[in-house]
Design an enzyme around this catalytic site. Structure first.
Site: not given
Ligand code: PGA
Length: 252
Positions: A95, A165
């Site tokens: 992440h 992401e």
């Molecule tokens: P968020 O986080 O939905 O608050 O943008 C997603 C993540 O960091 O996995």
């Protein structure tokens, strides 16, 4: 047809056991809805057992990381065996918030191997840091995919999932999330990059989900882009908004 995937990344929230219990109670009221999706909850570690206890009828347990430890004693760490014994079936790996703490691609690759050895599905996060309208992020994504999973065997790659992401879209609001058209392009690109590495048939089996400011207001449109589901941060901490996102995931 496999169920759509929905992952609640609680990060370091909520602050107390009581709040975690309230959230779990809200979620369990909608258990029939959640049973229709492949739901995973990734809580802070102290809440693993309460989540396991209160939500097994409608979700599976995930961890926000997996340790890549050698044998021996490691104060302050937990082991993949502990996670596994608590019922963890999937681990979020790489992440961007962990990379910001110094996690390297080499560590991510090692964690993927640890997860595979432990029988835990690695959900590998990737995404460009800066918002880019010129398309330059595609090349960065290709390199990242190659670097993180390029040397996995065909049988290993079938056991992983990817979370796209874009770092610039994380922890904002729906207005600042990715546009559905842009996500469609990026998902196509990721699938092509996977097909180049592993062949089309294998690539088609690798679930690619999206994370970054998914909220009830953008979830339906984002779900039409070819992704298999969502990794949800802040909007997973409120029963009502998470319920709306689960409905959106099923609306496709
Ligand atoms: P968020 O986080 O939905 O608050 O943008 C997603 C993540 O960091 O996995």
């Amino acid at each position: 047809m496999a169920k759509p995937i929905l992952i609640a990344n609680w990060k370091n929230h909520p602050n107390s056991l009581k709040e975690a219990q309230t959230l779990l109670k809200d979620l369990s009221k909608k258990r029939l809805l959640y049973k229709k999706v492949a739901l995973f909850i990734a809580p802070p570690e102290p809440f693993l057992s309460i989540v396991a206890e209160k939500s097994t009828s409608f979700s599976q347990l995930a961890s926000q990381d997996i340790p890549a430890l050698s044998k021996g004693s490691h104060t302050g760490e937990i082991t993949p065996e502990i996670l596994k014994n608590f019922g963890v079936r999937l681990s979020i790996i790489g992440h961007s918030e962990r990379r910001a703490l110094g996690e390297t691609p080499a560590q991510i690759r090692e964690k993927v191997r640890v997860a595979l050895r432990s029988g835990v599905t690695p959900l590998i996060c990737l995404g460009e840091k800066e918002k880019d309208v010129e398309g330059e992020h595609f090349e960065l994504l290709r390199q990242e995919i190659r670097s993180l999973i390029g040397d996995l065997s065909k049988s290993e790659i079938k056991k992983v999932a990817l979370a796209y992401e874009p770092v610039w879209a994380i922890g904002k609001s729906a207005d600042e999330a990715i546009e559905p058209n842009d996500l469609t392009q990026t998902v196509l690109f990721i699938k092509k990059a996977l097909a180049d590495l592993f062949g089309r048939a294998v690539a088609d089996e690798i679930p690619v989900i999206y994370g970054g400011s998914v909220e009830p207001i953008n979830a339906v449109e984002l779900m039409k882009t070819g992704i298999r589901g969502f990794l949800v941060g802040h909007a997973s901490l409120k029963g009502k908004s998470f319920e709306a996102i689960a409905q959106a995931v099923l609306s496709k």
